[in-house]
Design a protein around this motif. Structure first.
Motif, PDB file in Angstrom:
ATOM      1  N   GLY A   1       8.087  22.071   1.025  1.00 62.77           N
ATOM      2  CA  GLY A   1       9.225  21.300   1.481  1.00 62.77           C
ATOM      3  C   GLY A   1       8.848  19.851   1.628  1.00 62.77           C
ATOM      4  O   GLY A   1       7.681  19.490   1.590  1.00 62.77           O
ATOM      5  N   VAL A   2       9.841  18.983   1.801  1.00 62.06           N
ATOM      6  CA  VAL A   2       9.532  17.568   1.862  1.00 62.06           C
ATOM      7  C   VAL A   2       8.714  17.225   3.102  1.00 62.06           C
ATOM      8  O   VAL A   2       8.138  16.164   3.175  1.00 62.06           O
ATOM      9  CB  VAL A   2      10.831  16.732   1.851  1.00 62.06           C
ATOM     10  N   ASN A   3       8.682  18.100   4.074  1.00 62.53           N
ATOM     11  CA  ASN A   3       7.895  17.820   5.268  1.00 62.53           C
ATOM     12  C   ASN A   3       6.585  18.598   5.274  1.00 62.53           C
ATOM     13  O   ASN A   3       5.958  18.725   6.297  1.00 62.53           O
ATOM     14  CB  ASN A   3       8.700  18.140   6.529  1.00 62.53           C
ATOM     15  N   SER A   4       6.173  19.161   4.136  1.00 61.46           N
ATOM     16  CA  SER A   4       4.913  19.886   4.068  1.00 61.46           C
ATOM     17  C   SER A   4       3.749  18.910   4.168  1.00 61.46           C
ATOM     18  O   SER A   4       3.765  17.862   3.535  1.00 61.46           O
ATOM     19  CB  SER A   4       4.811  20.665   2.748  1.00 61.46           C
ATOM     20  N   PRO A   5       2.716  19.216   4.960  1.00 62.95           N
ATOM     21  CA  PRO A   5       1.589  18.295   5.099  1.00 62.95           C
ATOM     22  C   PRO A   5       0.766  18.226   3.821  1.00 62.95           C
ATOM     23  O   PRO A   5       0.500  19.242   3.178  1.00 62.95           O
ATOM     24  CB  PRO A   5       0.777  18.909   6.245  1.00 62.95           C
ATOM     25  N   ILE A   6       0.369  17.021   3.459  1.00 59.71           N
ATOM     26  CA  ILE A   6      -0.434  16.776   2.262  1.00 59.71           C
ATOM     27  C   ILE A   6      -1.698  16.051   2.667  1.00 59.71           C
ATOM     28  O   ILE A   6      -1.663  15.137   3.492  1.00 59.71           O
ATOM     29  CB  ILE A   6       0.352  15.918   1.248  1.00 59.71           C
ATOM     30  N   LEU A   7      -2.820  16.458   2.113  1.00 56.94           N
ATOM     31  CA  LEU A   7      -4.102  15.848   2.459  1.00 56.94           C
ATOM     32  C   LEU A   7      -4.301  14.542   1.705  1.00 56.94           C
ATOM     33  O   LEU A   7      -3.986  14.437   0.519  1.00 56.94           O
ATOM     34  CB  LEU A   7      -5.243  16.812   2.149  1.00 56.94           C
ATOM     35  N   LEU A   8      -4.837  13.557   2.407  1.00 60.79           N
ATOM     36  CA  LEU A   8      -5.144  12.257   1.826  1.00 60.79           C
ATOM     37  C   LEU A   8      -6.628  11.961   1.971  1.00 60.79           C
ATOM     38  O   LEU A   8      -7.302  12.521   2.833  1.00 60.79           O
ATOM     39  CB  LEU A   8      -4.350  11.153   2.546  1.00 60.79           C
ATOM     40  N   ASP A   9      -7.094  11.069   1.107  1.00 60.97           N
ATOM     41  CA  ASP A   9      -8.456  10.540   1.232  1.00 60.97           C
ATOM     42  C   ASP A   9      -9.488  11.654   1.347  1.00 60.97           C
ATOM     43  O   ASP A   9     -10.344  11.654   2.242  1.00 60.97           O
ATOM     44  CB  ASP A   9      -8.535   9.609   2.445  1.00 60.97           C
TER      45      ASP A   9
ATOM     46  N   GLU B   1       0.835  -1.193   0.000  1.00 58.95           N
ATOM     47  CA  GLU B   1       0.000   0.000   0.000  1.00 58.95           C
ATOM     48  C   GLU B   1       0.870   1.243   0.000  1.00 58.95           C
ATOM     49  O   GLU B   1       1.797   1.372   0.770  1.00 58.95           O
ATOM     50  CB  GLU B   1      -0.920   0.021   1.216  1.00 58.95           C
ATOM     51  N   VAL B   2       0.568   2.163  -0.884  1.00 58.15           N
ATOM     52  CA  VAL B   2       1.372   3.379  -0.990  1.00 58.15           C
ATOM     53  C   VAL B   2       0.556   4.565  -0.535  1.00 58.15           C
ATOM     54  O   VAL B   2      -0.638   4.629  -0.762  1.00 58.15           O
ATOM     55  CB  VAL B   2       1.852   3.608  -2.438  1.00 58.15           C
ATOM     56  N   TYR B   3       1.228   5.474   0.122  1.00 60.63           N
ATOM     57  CA  TYR B   3       0.589   6.714   0.535  1.00 60.63           C
ATOM     58  C   TYR B   3       1.191   7.813  -0.317  1.00 60.63           C
ATOM     59  O   TYR B   3       2.224   8.374   0.000  1.00 60.63           O
ATOM     60  CB  TYR B   3       0.819   6.955   2.032  1.00 60.63           C
ATOM     61  N   SER B   4       0.539   8.100  -1.438  1.00 59.48           N
ATOM     62  CA  SER B   4       1.051   9.111  -2.348  1.00 59.48           C
ATOM     63  C   SER B   4       0.565  10.465  -1.880  1.00 59.48           C
ATOM     64  O   SER B   4      -0.617  10.653  -1.642  1.00 59.48           O
ATOM     65  CB  SER B   4       0.536   8.841  -3.769  1.00 59.48           C
ATOM     66  N   VAL B   5       1.493  11.414  -1.745  1.00 61.44           N
ATOM     67  CA  VAL B   5       1.116  12.668  -1.137  1.00 61.44           C
ATOM     68  C   VAL B   5       1.309  13.851  -2.062  1.00 61.44           C
ATOM     69  O   VAL B   5       1.572  14.960  -1.655  1.00 61.44           O
ATOM     70  CB  VAL B   5       1.880  12.867   0.183  1.00 61.44           C
TER      71      VAL B   5
ATOM     72  N   SER C   1      -4.033  13.877   7.025  1.00 62.28           N
ATOM     73  CA  SER C   1      -2.894  14.537   6.390  1.00 62.28           C
ATOM     74  C   SER C   1      -1.635  13.769   6.741  1.00 62.28           C
ATOM     75  O   SER C   1      -1.538  13.152   7.807  1.00 62.28           O
ATOM     76  CB  SER C   1      -2.768  15.997   6.835  1.00 62.28           C
ATOM     77  N   ILE C   2      -0.668  13.781   5.838  1.00 64.12           N
ATOM     78  CA  ILE C   2       0.597  13.101   6.038  1.00 64.12           C
ATOM     79  C   ILE C   2       1.730  14.071   5.754  1.00 64.12           C
ATOM     80  O   ILE C   2       1.616  14.956   4.902  1.00 64.12           O
ATOM     81  CB  ILE C   2       0.732  11.852   5.127  1.00 64.12           C
ATOM     82  N   SER C   3       2.800  13.914   6.481  1.00 64.01           N
ATOM     83  CA  SER C   3       4.033  14.627   6.193  1.00 64.01           C
ATOM     84  C   SER C   3       5.171  13.720   6.613  1.00 64.01           C
ATOM     85  O   SER C   3       4.963  12.707   7.286  1.00 64.01           O
ATOM     86  CB  SER C   3       4.091  15.970   6.938  1.00 64.01           C
TER      87      SER C   3
ATOM     88  N   MET D   1      -1.924  13.588  10.803  1.00 63.94           N
ATOM     89  CA  MET D   1      -2.872  14.315  11.631  1.00 63.94           C
ATOM     90  C   MET D   1      -4.288  13.910  11.234  1.00 63.94           C
ATOM     91  O   MET D   1      -4.629  13.906  10.058  1.00 63.94           O
ATOM     92  CB  MET D   1      -2.732  15.831  11.508  1.00 63.94           C
ATOM     93  N   VAL D   2      -5.076  13.553  12.254  1.00 64.23           N
ATOM     94  CA  VAL D   2      -6.498  13.263  12.064  1.00 64.23           C
ATOM     95  C   VAL D   2      -7.251  14.565  12.283  1.00 64.23           C
ATOM     96  O   VAL D   2      -7.120  15.188  13.348  1.00 64.23           O
ATOM     97  CB  VAL D   2      -6.972  12.191  13.061  1.00 64.23           C
ATOM     98  N   PRO D   3      -8.039  15.031  11.303  1.00 65.89           N
ATOM     99  CA  PRO D   3      -8.729  16.316  11.460  1.00 65.89           C
ATOM    100  C   PRO D   3      -9.859  16.230  12.477  1.00 65.89           C
ATOM    101  O   PRO D   3     -10.293  15.138  12.872  1.00 65.89           O
ATOM    102  CB  PRO D   3      -9.288  16.572  10.050  1.00 65.89           C
TER     103      PRO D   3
END
Length: 383
Positions: free
Chosen positions: A198-206, A188-192, A211-213, A224-226
């Motif tokens: 920056g490489v640590n910028s949070p990206i929204l998933l689903d 399973e891949v988490y594509s962000v 969000s993942i960083s 982070m769980v919203p």
């Protein structure tokens, strides 16, 4: 093609540059290096990172092993350097044994010339076979490494309008790959995506449900769980909680506490998506309105759902403070993004864990009126 790293592999650098200096150091490599650094990609380049007095024969293989990517710039004189060929052989070894991603760039040479050692590579190998006739295995390792490298999908300079276009494509690809983390136990891949700076910028998933960083220091996954993904007691009652947008939030909505007497906020996450063999800390990410009240102290606990009951967790809950006095570890801290965070607890995500972790903040005994809390979410961050 999908690529994966073992999360037990310690990566000190994002990328290792292998190149023949006399061909490309002051031109293509210099521009590529600057483009990567500008994107906050940590690059090992020999003249930038080798410390005075350190052994090249020791430091370069070590740097290769500690890099997530190896970028190899094949130029006309690449094979003239035994150092380059030794680097390449070690890079291919790391590709086979450590799942290192190799990105070849064919700079004024054809991929087939590399894989088959055609001229200009053939000229150098004629000399090597004579010079190292007593160590023909060394020469064969070099040949094998070139044969593999020429068949790896890479970047052929002649396919781009200019060098700048090629460099941009390479840098963009590495940024994209750095924003991918695989669960080491499945595919399973988490594509962000491409958002952030920056490489640590949070990206929204689903669809914004998570969000993942990548933690910049550890390169481990941070989620982070919203607020909408949390279990908030009376959260759907407009008399108690209000849902609204916030200009500083990464999510579409935050939860604003209007008035409750019984505060209970829970956030869960599946351990399988977290980095293995990693200590995590759960934080409530929040802001307080000027006229907040009733939130001076609350109880917090983090538990593995399948191994600790709710009753046992409540007994182990620790007191934390939204405001006022208390031990440093129990007080909130201001984050770089302007929000506050309050530590709820920590846990160790071992390789064998597979279940849910529950982070809970509650005040269900002192039934005073509580108001003025704005919740963005619960963050699970590697320590």
């Amino acid at each position: 093609m999908s690529h994966t790293f073992s999360s037990s592999k310690i990566c000190k650098y994002d990328a290792f540059l292998s190149f023949r200096g006399e061909d490309t150091r002051k031109s293509f490599v210099s521009h590529l290096y600057n483009a990567l650094v500008q994107r906050e990609i940590d690059v090992f380049k020999d003249d930038e990172r080798l410390e005075t007095g350190k052994s090249i024969s020791y430091e370069l293989p070590k740097a290769i092993e500690e890099s997530r990517f190896a970028i190899v710039i094949f130029s006309e004189s690449y094979a003239s350097s035994k150092w380059c060929l030794d680097e390449l052989a070690h890079i291919i070894k790391c590709r086979n044994e450590l799942n290192q991603i190799v990105i070849p760039i064919f700079y004024n040479v054809n991929p087939s010339d590399v894989s088959h050692q055609n001229p200009p590579f053939a000229n150098w190998f004629s000399k090597y076979e004579e010079k190292y006739k007593d160590d023909i295995e060394k020469v064969q390792r070099w040949r094998d490494a070139l044969a593999v490298s020429g068949k790896i999908a890479g970047y052929h300079l002649q396919n781009f309008k200019d060098e700048a276009d090629c460099i941009k494509k390479v840098a963009d690809r590495i940024m994209s790959l750095l924003r991918m983390e695989f669960d080491e136990d499945d595919d399973e891949v988490y594509s962000v995506g491409k958002s952030g700076t920056g490489v640590n910028s949070p990206i929204l998933l689903d669809g914004g449900k998570l969000s993942i960083s990548l933690d910049k220091k550890t390169r481990k996954k941070c989620f982070m769980v919203p607020a909408r993904g949390l279990d908030i007691e009376w959260g759907n009652n407009p008399e108690h909680w209000e849902w609204l947008s916030h200009p500083d939030s990464r999510f579409a909505e935050v939860a604003k506490l209007k008035c409750v007497y019984w505060l209970d906020i829970q956030g869960k996450i599946e351990t399988r998506i977290l980095s293995k063999r990693t200590k995590y800390v759960a934080y409530l990410v929040f802001k307080l309105e000027d006229k907040f009240h009733g939130l001076e102290t609350v109880n917090a606990v983090v538990r593995f759902v399948d191994s600790m009951s709710v009753k046992e967790a409540e007994k182990r809950a620790s007191v934390v403070h939204f405001s006022g006095r208390g031990p440093r570890a129990t007080l909130p801290f201001r984050r770089g993004d302007g929000w506050m965070e309050l530590k709820m607890g920590d846990f160790y995500n071992d390789a064998g864990e597979d279940g849910d972790v529950d982070a809970r903040l509650m005040e269900t005994r002192r039934l005073d009126e509580k108001a003025g809390l704005i919740v963005q979410g619960v963050e699970f961050r590697p320590e």
